[in-house]
Design a protein around this motif. Structure first.
Motif, PDB file in Angstrom:
ATOM      1  N   CYS A 437      11.231   0.649  80.536  1.00 14.52           N
ATOM      2  CA  CYS A 437      12.556   1.276  80.544  1.00 14.52           C
ATOM      3  C   CYS A 437      12.451   2.587  81.297  1.00 14.52           C
ATOM      4  O   CYS A 437      11.444   3.296  81.178  1.00 14.52           O
ATOM      5  CB  CYS A 437      13.027   1.519  79.110  1.00 14.52           C
ATOM      6  SG  CYS A 437      14.603   2.402  78.957  1.00 14.52           S
ATOM      7  N   SER A 438      13.464   2.934  82.071  1.00  9.26           N
ATOM      8  CA  SER A 438      13.422   4.151  82.893  1.00  9.26           C
ATOM      9  C   SER A 438      14.246   5.296  82.317  1.00  9.26           C
ATOM     10  O   SER A 438      14.461   6.308  82.991  1.00  9.26           O
ATOM     11  CB  SER A 438      13.912   3.845  84.314  1.00  9.26           C
ATOM     12  OG  SER A 438      15.274   3.439  84.296  1.00  9.26           O
ATOM     13  N   MET A 439      14.740   5.175  81.082  1.00  8.88           N
ATOM     14  CA  MET A 439      15.464   6.306  80.481  1.00  8.88           C
ATOM     15  C   MET A 439      14.520   7.484  80.305  1.00  8.88           C
ATOM     16  O   MET A 439      13.338   7.313  80.015  1.00  8.88           O
ATOM     17  CB  MET A 439      16.077   5.900  79.141  1.00  8.88           C
ATOM     18  CG  MET A 439      17.299   5.028  79.264  1.00  8.88           C
ATOM     19  SD  MET A 439      18.327   4.950  77.755  1.00  8.88           S
ATOM     20  CE  MET A 439      17.206   4.200  76.584  1.00  8.88           C
ATOM     21  N   THR A 440      15.050   8.689  80.451  1.00 13.01           N
ATOM     22  CA  THR A 440      14.251   9.912  80.393  1.00 13.01           C
ATOM     23  C   THR A 440      14.590  10.715  79.135  1.00 13.01           C
ATOM     24  O   THR A 440      15.398  10.296  78.301  1.00 13.01           O
ATOM     25  CB  THR A 440      14.503  10.756  81.650  1.00 13.01           C
ATOM     26  OG1 THR A 440      15.900  11.103  81.710  1.00 13.01           O
ATOM     27  CG2 THR A 440      14.130  10.004  82.910  1.00 13.01           C
ATOM     28  N   GLY A 441      13.959  11.893  79.025  1.00 10.40           N
ATOM     29  CA  GLY A 441      14.167  12.758  77.876  1.00 10.40           C
ATOM     30  C   GLY A 441      15.629  13.044  77.606  1.00 10.40           C
ATOM     31  O   GLY A 441      16.428  13.194  78.528  1.00 10.40           O
ATOM     32  N   GLY A 442      15.960  13.136  76.335  1.00 13.30           N
ATOM     33  CA  GLY A 442      17.351  13.200  75.884  1.00 13.30           C
ATOM     34  C   GLY A 442      17.685  11.918  75.150  1.00 13.30           C
ATOM     35  O   GLY A 442      18.494  11.909  74.233  1.00 13.30           O
ATOM     36  N   ALA A 443      17.010  10.821  75.562  1.00 10.59           N
ATOM     37  CA  ALA A 443      17.143   9.557  74.843  1.00 10.59           C
ATOM     38  C   ALA A 443      16.241   9.537  73.611  1.00 10.59           C
ATOM     39  O   ALA A 443      16.278   8.573  72.841  1.00 10.59           O
ATOM     40  CB  ALA A 443      16.803   8.384  75.761  1.00 10.59           C
TER      41      ALA A 443
END
Length: 513
Positions: A437-443
């Motif tokens: 998954c390529s979601m970054t910080g904040g998720a």
């Protein structure tokens, strides 16, 4: 860390049931966030004030890591430590049909103040519980460095650009893994937070000073500059006890008594807390030196606090400065308070006239979290390689500087988790589950949902996003990881499941005791 006792529902949990051997380490830890309604009201009002200005000011919380932590294949297999189990979701959302992924109403952001006074947020979800009051998120979004809980912790489901469509839910009690709380071990990087009933600040009402003083909820004063004619008429009607006052901006105004027959004005003069305490309370006799008003405590940033502390040391700041500290002595919040007394002075050439307007905030109880947005199910001791849908509010840039996400709207990833567990040595992780998954910080803190039903928008929380990884070394996030939800996680969840919380505002918007 000192352990705290919390109210438990009457059904089924006796002292004997939760007793442990004297030398056994518990699987769970619990700490107070904001259990008192008055404090909870203040925390929510802090975030909602000025049309959600503090919510919009917040930035995503960042882990204390210089580099993206590396994944290493674990020697352990992340095997179950007991029988698999699942607890079904509750839903308040109508079923729908879509070829795209339907975003669940349960997801949102948690907001809090970190130790440095910065406004922060993470992702989270409402999760099923017997009292319909539970939020699941990452442990590092509740506990700072595994030591102390963050301040002014609230959950906002459906958050979007400073708006709280279903209300704000203030954290009352936090539950996490004993190893995270004690050793900062991210094998236990999850938390379940019991929240009070939600509420929203629906409107405000201008009231007289006496009603303002008696109001237990949110309130504030606005100063309006007026003309001398309006001041004269108002002061003649209400006297010094009314909302009319003036200030002489001459450098050295001459003080006079009430009996002085020349032109004079009643001003307010700032004094120290000690001098304010010595001053007589309002006697409506218009004499010099009576108490006029106390303004604050007002939240300020750590930077503002330091500047004012320097001024106070030089004798240039009369107000009072306060700081809230956590159990280990770290500073978590900062406040200033000002004190004013009445003073008659000869009228100078630079007099300005003012009227105070007194406002109270009218709040509305929005009900229990699970009744409003529903709650996802909970699953533990499931085999690896599960199909999951992960939600969150990514915002951080990739390591190469590219920033494809804004953190404004929720995003999602879907796929099968890895069939092997992984170590992350930087955070003492021995067994984490991973997802491409390529979601970054904040998720961080966003739910990993097994068996996600796109029509009902529900599934089973079997993890929460803990960390972000660049596995192929191209300076792009390509994997995220989560603690493996096992029997110990179920034990923590079970303790949180029985936590009882309260309404914090009544039917008329008043603060409940």
């Amino acid at each position: 860390m000192k352990r705290l006792l919390i109210p438990l529902a009457a059904a089924g949990l006796s002292a004997a049931a939760i007793a442990m051997p004297a030398n056994a380490e518990p699987h769970w830890a619990t700490d107070n966030l904001t259990p008192k309604p008055a404090d909870a009201y203040g925390a929510a009002a802090f975030w909602l004030d000025s049309n959600g200005a503090a919510l919009r000011k917040a930035t995503q919380y960042r882990l204390d890591a210089k580099d993206v932590p590396k994944l290493v294949t674990s020697s352990g297999k992340g095997t179950a430590d007991g029988k698999p189990g699942m607890t079904g979701p509750t839903t308040a959302a109508k079923a729908g049909a879509s070829k795209n992924v339907n975003l669940p109403k349960t997801i949102g952001k948690v907001f809090f103040l970190d130790r440095a006074g910065h406004y922060r947020w993470c992702s989270a979800t409402s999760i099923q519980s017997r009292n319909r009051n539970l939020v699941a998120t990452a442990g590092h979004c509740v506990y700072e460095n595994g030591k102390d809980v963050f301040q002014k912790w609230v959950f906002v489901p459906g958050y979007y650009q400073g708006k709280a469509p279903w209300g704000v839910y203030v954290g009352a009690y936090a539950f996490t893994a004993y190893d995270l709380d004690t050793y900062d071990d991210y094998d236990g990087d999850y938390a379940f937070v019991a929240v009070h009933n939600g509420f929203s600040l629906t409107t405000s009402k201008e009231v007289v000073k006496s009603e303002f003083g008696q109001w237990a909820g949110d309130k504030w004063v606005q100063h309006e500059e007026i003309k001398k004619e309006e001041y004269d008429a108002g002061f003649a009607k209400y006297g010094a006890a009314g909302p009319y006052w003036s200030k002489d901006f001459d450098v050295t105004p001459e003080k006079v008594g009430h009996s002085y027959t020349g032109q004079k004005v009643l001003t307010k003069v700032e004094v120290s807390e000690a001098d304010y305490a010595k001053a007589p309370k309002d006697t409506a006799s218009d004499v010099n030196g009576e108490q006029y008003e106390q303004v604050g405590p007002t939240p300020i940033s750590q930077e503002e606090y330091k500047k004012l502390a320097d001024l106070k040391g030089d004798g240039k700041f009369l107000g009072k400065l306060d700081v809230t500290k956590n159990a280990s002595g770290g500073e978590t919040a900062w406040f200033e308070t000002h004190y004013y007394i009445k003073q008659w002075v000869k009228a100078g050439k630079t007099i300005r006239y003012f009227r105070d307007h007194y406002f109270i905030g009218i709040a509305k109880d929005t009900g229990r979290l699970g009744d409003v947005v529903g709650g996802q199910g909970f699953a533990w001791n499931q085999p690896l390689g599960q199909q999951v849908t992960v939600f969150g509010y990514p915002s951080d840039p990739h390591p190469d500087g590219d920033r494809p996400y804004t953190g404004v709207t929720p995003k999602w990833c879907s796929g099968k988790t890895g069939t092997k567990s992984y170590q992350v040595n930087m955070f003492k992780v021995e067994t984490h589950q991973v997802l491409k998954c390529s979601m970054t910080g904040g998720a961080d803190g966003g739910p990993w949902l097994m068996k996600y039903n796109n029509g009902k928008r529900t599934g089973y929380v079997n993890g929460v996003t803990s960390m972000f990884h660049d596995n192929d070394g191209n300076e792009r996030i390509d994997f995220i990881s989560s603690a493996i939800f096992d029997g110990e996680t179920a034990d923590v969840y079970n303790k949180a499941n029985y936590a009882e919380t309260k309404k914090i505002v009544g039917p008329n918007g008043e603060l409940l005791k």
